[in-house]
Design a protein around this motif. Sequence first.
Motif, PDB file in Angstrom:
ATOM      1  N   MET A   1       0.786  -1.403   0.071  1.00  0.00           N
ATOM      2  CA  MET A   1      -0.207  -0.048  -0.625  1.00  0.00           C
ATOM      3  C   MET A   1       1.207   0.876   0.081  1.00  0.00           C
ATOM      4  O   MET A   1       1.778   1.339   0.515  1.00  0.00           O
ATOM      5  CB  MET A   1      -1.189  -0.075   0.966  1.00  0.00           C
ATOM      6  N   PRO A   2       0.635   2.014  -0.812  1.00  0.00           N
ATOM      7  CA  PRO A   2       1.545   3.562  -0.686  1.00  0.00           C
ATOM      8  C   PRO A   2       1.732   3.939   0.251  1.00  0.00           C
ATOM      9  O   PRO A   2       0.824   4.497   1.167  1.00  0.00           O
ATOM     10  CB  PRO A   2       0.982   4.376  -1.991  1.00  0.00           C
ATOM     11  N   ALA A   3       2.398   4.659   0.665  1.00  0.00           N
ATOM     12  CA  ALA A   3       2.509   5.281   1.915  1.00  0.00           C
ATOM     13  C   ALA A   3       2.496   7.022   1.686  1.00  0.00           C
ATOM     14  O   ALA A   3       0.814   7.273   2.938  1.00  0.00           O
ATOM     15  CB  ALA A   3       4.358   5.749   2.046  1.00  0.00           C
ATOM     16  N   SER A   4       1.569   7.089   0.857  1.00  0.00           N
ATOM     17  CA  SER A   4      -0.009   8.403   0.991  1.00  0.00           C
ATOM     18  C   SER A   4      -1.027   8.348   1.900  1.00  0.00           C
ATOM     19  O   SER A   4      -2.064   9.503   1.834  1.00  0.00           O
ATOM     20  CB  SER A   4       0.551   9.014  -0.900  1.00  0.00           C
ATOM     21  N   LEU A   5      -1.493   6.721   1.122  1.00  0.00           N
ATOM     22  CA  LEU A   5      -2.434   6.080   1.826  1.00  0.00           C
ATOM     23  C   LEU A   5      -2.693   5.735   3.342  1.00  0.00           C
ATOM     24  O   LEU A   5      -3.773   5.714   3.981  1.00  0.00           O
ATOM     25  CB  LEU A   5      -2.719   4.856   1.456  1.00  0.00           C
ATOM     26  N   LEU A   6      -1.506   5.983   3.903  1.00  0.00           N
ATOM     27  CA  LEU A   6      -1.236   5.572   5.530  1.00  0.00           C
ATOM     28  C   LEU A   6      -1.210   7.097   6.104  1.00  0.00           C
ATOM     29  O   LEU A   6      -0.801   7.447   7.027  1.00  0.00           O
ATOM     30  CB  LEU A   6       0.098   4.734   5.119  1.00  0.00           C
ATOM     31  N   GLY A   7      -0.835   8.404   5.308  1.00  0.00           N
ATOM     32  CA  GLY A   7      -0.530   9.589   5.807  1.00  0.00           C
ATOM     33  C   GLY A   7      -2.332   9.853   7.018  1.00  0.00           C
ATOM     34  O   GLY A   7      -2.932   9.784   6.527  1.00  0.00           O
ATOM     35  N   TRP A   8      -1.761  11.253   7.155  1.00  0.00           N
ATOM     36  CA  TRP A   8      -2.376  11.769   7.451  1.00  0.00           C
ATOM     37  C   TRP A   8      -4.118  12.391   7.503  1.00  0.00           C
ATOM     38  O   TRP A   8      -5.026  12.488   7.742  1.00  0.00           O
ATOM     39  CB  TRP A   8      -2.226  13.410   8.580  1.00  0.00           C
ATOM     40  N   LEU A  10      -6.450  10.487   5.486  1.00  0.00           N
ATOM     41  CA  LEU A  10      -6.672   9.524   4.948  1.00  0.00           C
ATOM     42  C   LEU A  10      -6.715   9.064   7.190  1.00  0.00           C
ATOM     43  O   LEU A  10      -8.485   8.825   6.737  1.00  0.00           O
ATOM     44  CB  LEU A  10      -6.067   8.452   5.264  1.00  0.00           C
ATOM     45  N   TRP A  11      -6.244   9.631   7.816  1.00  0.00           N
ATOM     46  CA  TRP A  11      -6.556   9.795   9.376  1.00  0.00           C
ATOM     47  C   TRP A  11      -7.770   9.892   9.864  1.00  0.00           C
ATOM     48  O   TRP A  11      -8.777  10.125  10.333  1.00  0.00           O
ATOM     49  CB  TRP A  11      -5.352   9.326   9.713  1.00  0.00           C
ATOM     50  N   ALA A  13      -9.513  11.742   7.490  1.00  0.00           N
ATOM     51  CA  ALA A  13     -11.159  11.945   7.070  1.00  0.00           C
ATOM     52  C   ALA A  13     -12.050  10.505   7.572  1.00  0.00           C
ATOM     53  O   ALA A  13     -12.929  10.470   7.530  1.00  0.00           O
ATOM     54  CB  ALA A  13     -10.960  11.186   5.270  1.00  0.00           C
ATOM     55  N   LEU A  14     -11.231   9.470   8.210  1.00  0.00           N
ATOM     56  CA  LEU A  14     -11.286   8.677   8.150  1.00  0.00           C
ATOM     57  C   LEU A  14     -12.151   9.123  10.129  1.00  0.00           C
ATOM     58  O   LEU A  14     -13.125   8.985  11.075  1.00  0.00           O
ATOM     59  CB  LEU A  14     -10.514   7.275   9.413  1.00  0.00           C
ATOM     60  N   SER A  15     -11.266  10.017  10.445  1.00  0.00           N
ATOM     61  CA  SER A  15     -12.027  10.600  11.819  1.00  0.00           C
ATOM     62  C   SER A  15     -12.986  11.505  11.592  1.00  0.00           C
ATOM     63  O   SER A  15     -14.279  11.681  12.793  1.00  0.00           O
ATOM     64  CB  SER A  15     -10.863  11.966  12.500  1.00  0.00           C
ATOM     65  N   ALA A  16     -13.686  12.045   9.892  1.00  0.00           N
ATOM     66  CA  ALA A  16     -14.589  12.902   9.969  1.00  0.00           C
ATOM     67  C   ALA A  16     -15.954  12.308   9.608  1.00  0.00           C
ATOM     68  O   ALA A  16     -17.044  11.531  10.590  1.00  0.00           O
ATOM     69  CB  ALA A  16     -14.173  13.644   9.222  1.00  0.00           C
ATOM     70  N   GLY A  17     -15.507  10.485   9.078  1.00  0.00           N
ATOM     71  CA  GLY A  17     -16.529  10.089   9.087  1.00  0.00           C
ATOM     72  C   GLY A  17     -16.769   8.613  10.121  1.00  0.00           C
ATOM     73  O   GLY A  17     -18.128   9.151  10.697  1.00  0.00           O
ATOM     74  N   PHE A  18     -16.282   8.782  11.650  1.00  0.00           N
ATOM     75  CA  PHE A  18     -16.402   8.200  12.754  1.00  0.00           C
ATOM     76  C   PHE A  18     -17.028   9.133  13.259  1.00  0.00           C
ATOM     77  O   PHE A  18     -18.045   8.773  14.401  1.00  0.00           O
ATOM     78  CB  PHE A  18     -15.129   8.033  13.123  1.00  0.00           C
ATOM     79  N   ALA A  19     -16.738  10.321  13.802  1.00  0.00           N
ATOM     80  CA  ALA A  19     -17.515  11.660  14.002  1.00  0.00           C
ATOM     81  C   ALA A  19     -18.578  11.632  13.242  1.00  0.00           C
ATOM     82  O   ALA A  19     -19.122  11.716  14.580  1.00  0.00           O
ATOM     83  CB  ALA A  19     -16.751  13.374  14.162  1.00  0.00           C
ATOM     84  N   ALA A  20     -19.085  11.376  12.142  1.00  0.00           N
ATOM     85  CA  ALA A  20     -20.663  11.634  11.636  1.00  0.00           C
ATOM     86  C   ALA A  20     -21.702  10.459  12.170  1.00  0.00           C
ATOM     87  O   ALA A  20     -22.288  10.324  13.149  1.00  0.00           O
ATOM     88  CB  ALA A  20     -20.338  11.713  10.877  1.00  0.00           C
ATOM     89  N   LEU A  21     -20.693   9.540  12.659  1.00  0.00           N
ATOM     90  CA  LEU A  21     -21.494   7.624  12.948  1.00  0.00           C
ATOM     91  C   LEU A  21     -21.779   8.747  14.773  1.00  0.00           C
ATOM     92  O   LEU A  21     -22.860   8.693  14.969  1.00  0.00           O
ATOM     93  CB  LEU A  21     -20.685   6.757  13.154  1.00  0.00           C
ATOM     94  N   THR A  22     -20.620   9.165  15.475  1.00  0.00           N
ATOM     95  CA  THR A  22     -20.812   9.143  16.342  1.00  0.00           C
ATOM     96  C   THR A  22     -21.838  10.377  16.691  1.00  0.00           C
ATOM     97  O   THR A  22     -22.572   9.802  17.807  1.00  0.00           O
ATOM     98  CB  THR A  22     -19.497  10.140  17.353  1.00  0.00           C
TER      99      THR A  22
END
Length: 144
Positions: A1-8, A10-11, A13-22
């Motif tokens: 997996m490219p390093a860019s996919l593991l950078g801030w 992505l994290w 965006a995941l935070s925003a998604g989980f915050a929405a679910l919260t």
Amino acid sequence: MPASLLGWPLWAALSAGFAALTAIFARVGLREVPSDYATFLRTLVILPFLALMVSLRGQWMPLGQVPGRAGLFLVLSGLATGASWLCYFRALSLGPAAQVASIDKMSVVLVAVFAAAFLGEALSPRAWAGIALIVIGVLLVSQR
């Protein structure tokens, strides 16, 4: 997996998604449980989950090894987090999720202002324009 996919990004965006679910999950749960108790239950779930994550990643360290300044600011961050959660859940128990969450996102604006004022972070005119648009968006979404 490219390093860019593991950078801030992505994290973040995941935070925003989980915050929405919260917000959505909490709004449903708050129909039958007082907001402070709901925040307490949420915290009971988070603590063992984070202990598992720290264990899996091998990040445990003695509290005595945490530098004093870092410890102080992490404690202050924890207090701010708790206050934020209590206020957020109280607001969700009283108002519509979309409006509550939009006002909560004013934190993005405050982070930019505080980061510039206290951390010396420089934002471009384009970034400040984006911050202004966030304010406008919050005002548009939060109005009844």
